[in-house]
Design an enzyme around this catalytic site. Sequence first.
Site, mmCIF file in Angstrom:
data_model
loop_
_atom_site.group_PDB
_atom_site.id
_atom_site.type_symbol
_atom_site.label_atom_id
_atom_site.label_comp_id
_atom_site.label_asym_id
_atom_site.label_seq_id
_atom_site.Cartn_x
_atom_site.Cartn_y
_atom_site.Cartn_z
ATOM 1 N N LYS A 198 -31.011 17.729 -3.477
ATOM 2 C CA LYS A 198 -29.543 17.626 -3.613
ATOM 3 C C LYS A 198 -29.137 17.641 -5.092
ATOM 4 O O LYS A 198 -28.106 18.202 -5.469
ATOM 5 C CB LYS A 198 -29.049 16.348 -2.920
ATOM 6 C CG LYS A 198 -27.588 16.036 -3.123
ATOM 7 C CD LYS A 198 -26.625 16.985 -2.418
ATOM 8 C CE LYS A 198 -25.207 16.737 -2.891
ATOM 9 N NZ LYS A 198 -24.189 17.447 -2.157
ATOM 10 N N LYS A 224 -20.913 10.640 -10.508
ATOM 11 C CA LYS A 224 -22.049 9.853 -10.000
ATOM 12 C C LYS A 224 -23.275 10.760 -9.841
ATOM 13 O O LYS A 224 -24.378 10.426 -10.262
ATOM 14 C CB LYS A 224 -21.614 9.227 -8.668
ATOM 15 C CG LYS A 224 -22.638 8.490 -7.877
ATOM 16 C CD LYS A 224 -23.131 9.195 -6.637
ATOM 17 C CE LYS A 224 -22.135 9.841 -5.733
ATOM 18 N NZ LYS A 224 -22.709 10.560 -4.608
HETATM 19 P P1 NAP Z 1 -15.080 9.371 0.319
HETATM 20 O O1 NAP Z 1 -14.075 10.200 1.014
HETATM 21 O O2 NAP Z 1 -14.678 8.598 -0.898
HETATM 22 O O3 NAP Z 1 -15.727 8.368 1.396
HETATM 23 C C1 NAP Z 1 -16.597 7.345 1.015
HETATM 24 C C2 NAP Z 1 -16.935 6.516 2.233
HETATM 25 O O4 NAP Z 1 -17.876 5.493 1.854
HETATM 26 C C3 NAP Z 1 -15.716 5.781 2.851
HETATM 27 O O5 NAP Z 1 -15.889 5.727 4.231
HETATM 28 C C4 NAP Z 1 -15.857 4.392 2.215
HETATM 29 O O6 NAP Z 1 -15.237 3.357 2.954
HETATM 30 C C5 NAP Z 1 -17.360 4.218 2.237
HETATM 31 N N1 NAP Z 1 -17.847 3.201 1.306
HETATM 32 C C6 NAP Z 1 -17.905 3.307 -0.044
HETATM 33 N N2 NAP Z 1 -18.430 2.181 -0.579
HETATM 34 C C7 NAP Z 1 -18.714 1.365 0.461
HETATM 35 C C8 NAP Z 1 -19.281 0.066 0.547
HETATM 36 N N3 NAP Z 1 -19.673 -0.592 -0.547
HETATM 37 N N4 NAP Z 1 -19.417 -0.486 1.761
HETATM 38 C C9 NAP Z 1 -19.022 0.186 2.872
HETATM 39 N N5 NAP Z 1 -18.480 1.422 2.874
HETATM 40 C C10 NAP Z 1 -18.331 2.005 1.663
HETATM 41 O O7 NAP Z 1 -16.344 10.253 -0.153
HETATM 42 P P2 NAP Z 1 -16.974 11.569 0.510
HETATM 43 O O8 NAP Z 1 -16.456 12.750 -0.240
HETATM 44 O O9 NAP Z 1 -16.865 11.508 1.984
HETATM 45 O O10 NAP Z 1 -18.512 11.388 0.048
HETATM 46 C C11 NAP Z 1 -19.426 10.579 0.755
HETATM 47 C C12 NAP Z 1 -20.851 10.940 0.279
HETATM 48 O O11 NAP Z 1 -21.096 12.331 0.565
HETATM 49 C C13 NAP Z 1 -21.051 10.748 -1.226
HETATM 50 O O12 NAP Z 1 -22.358 10.290 -1.501
HETATM 51 C C14 NAP Z 1 -20.846 12.162 -1.775
HETATM 52 O O13 NAP Z 1 -21.509 12.350 -3.000
HETATM 53 C C15 NAP Z 1 -21.458 12.993 -0.649
HETATM 54 N N6 NAP Z 1 -20.963 14.380 -0.575
HETATM 55 C C16 NAP Z 1 -19.630 14.685 -0.656
HETATM 56 C C17 NAP Z 1 -19.217 16.007 -0.575
HETATM 57 C C18 NAP Z 1 -17.762 16.430 -0.669
HETATM 58 O O14 NAP Z 1 -17.502 17.633 -0.850
HETATM 59 N N7 NAP Z 1 -16.797 15.511 -0.516
HETATM 60 C C19 NAP Z 1 -20.161 17.021 -0.387
HETATM 61 C C20 NAP Z 1 -21.488 16.690 -0.266
HETATM 62 C C21 NAP Z 1 -21.892 15.361 -0.370
HETATM 63 P P3 NAP Z 1 -13.647 3.053 2.780
HETATM 64 O O15 NAP Z 1 -12.959 4.031 3.685
HETATM 65 O O16 NAP Z 1 -13.494 1.648 3.199
HETATM 66 O O17 NAP Z 1 -13.325 3.284 1.329
#
Ligand code: NAP
Length: 298
Positions: A172, A240
């Site tokens: 990744k 990050k």
């Molecule tokens: P996001 O929309 O900010 O969602 C983050 C999620 O994690 C939310 O459900 C949040 O809960 C939860 N969370 C964060 N800290 C937490 C904690 N301490 N305890 C419990 N729940 C927690 O981010 P995302 O874009 O979906 O990304 C999620 C992961 O996928 C990341 O590692 C990112 O690098 C990876 N990713 C993202 C993409 C993209 O294009 N977006 C692509 C590939 C990989 P709340 O709702 O309560 O805040």
Amino acid sequence: MGEKVGFIGLGIMGSGMAHNLLKAGFDLAVWNRTASKMEPLVEAGAKAAQSPAELADRCDITVICVSDTPDVEAVLLGEQGVIQGIGSGDLVVDCSTISPIRTQALASTLAEKGAHMLDAPVSGGSEGAAQGTLSIMVGGDEEQVSRAMPVLEAMGKSITHVGGNGAGQMVKLVNQILVVNGMLALGEAFLFAQAGGLDLEKTLQAVEGGAAGSWALSYRGPQIIERDWRPGFMIDLQQKDLRLVLEAADEFGVPVLGCSTSFHLYRTLQSRGMGGEGNHALIKALEFLSDIRVGSEG
Ligand code: NAP
């Protein structure tokens, strides 16, 4: 379907991925720290859990997609964490992008309970998560990868077992080197086109189908032209990932010039309060440097 599946982390990525597990017919439990984000999933047929521990207790396979390494550690090892409810033989599939080294430590901690772990970070953006077309890079035991395959296939189109625990996270990071350099290239190209007085839409159309074509160009190029900075992938999360790349590259002695430049450009956007915008907003840092403005609003 035999195995009960749970999903933790219903953010931009997790909500689409969980919906696709429901569509594939899995008996699905969900948990999200902000409870309101569970509502659309519950309406679609998922069962809400009260905590990660309760979810793990109910399920054979727990999928996680939260932000960063400490967040995965919190949902796995916290007071109400998965580890409090997990049974011997159960499986955790972590789809978050986190530290490869700490992933290995988490796999060992779960192994002490007789449970298994796969790191299965994803690529393909919010669109890929919603459409079930993600690329998934998987680290862990072959047997557990086969077991998880129906779950992974419900969320992704290209699933590659790349090695043992932590190897998925390493691949990744390779993916992120490619993504970030692509965003930098997009920024430079559109700024150049603007400064040269070109029609940006025609320029995009002309180059998209040739050797310079890419996912980033096709999906984020139009957003740049419209100055639509809504995130598929937030700058704060991109940073990050860049930190993880820079740390590992330092250890390996590998020059990552594009990544370090991008890290500092994104940093200037974060300090201007733009950390919640999409990673394609990198071009704005180049705009500040050049005093040239790209595209038009709406
Ligand atoms: P996001 O929309 O900010 O969602 C983050 C999620 O994690 C939310 O459900 C949040 O809960 C939860 N969370 C964060 N800290 C937490 C904690 N301490 N305890 C419990 N729940 C927690 O981010 P995302 O874009 O979906 O990304 C999620 C992961 O996928 C990341 O590692 C990112 O690098 C990876 N990713 C993202 C993409 C993209 O294009 N977006 C692509 C590939 C990989 P709340 O709702 O309560 O805040």
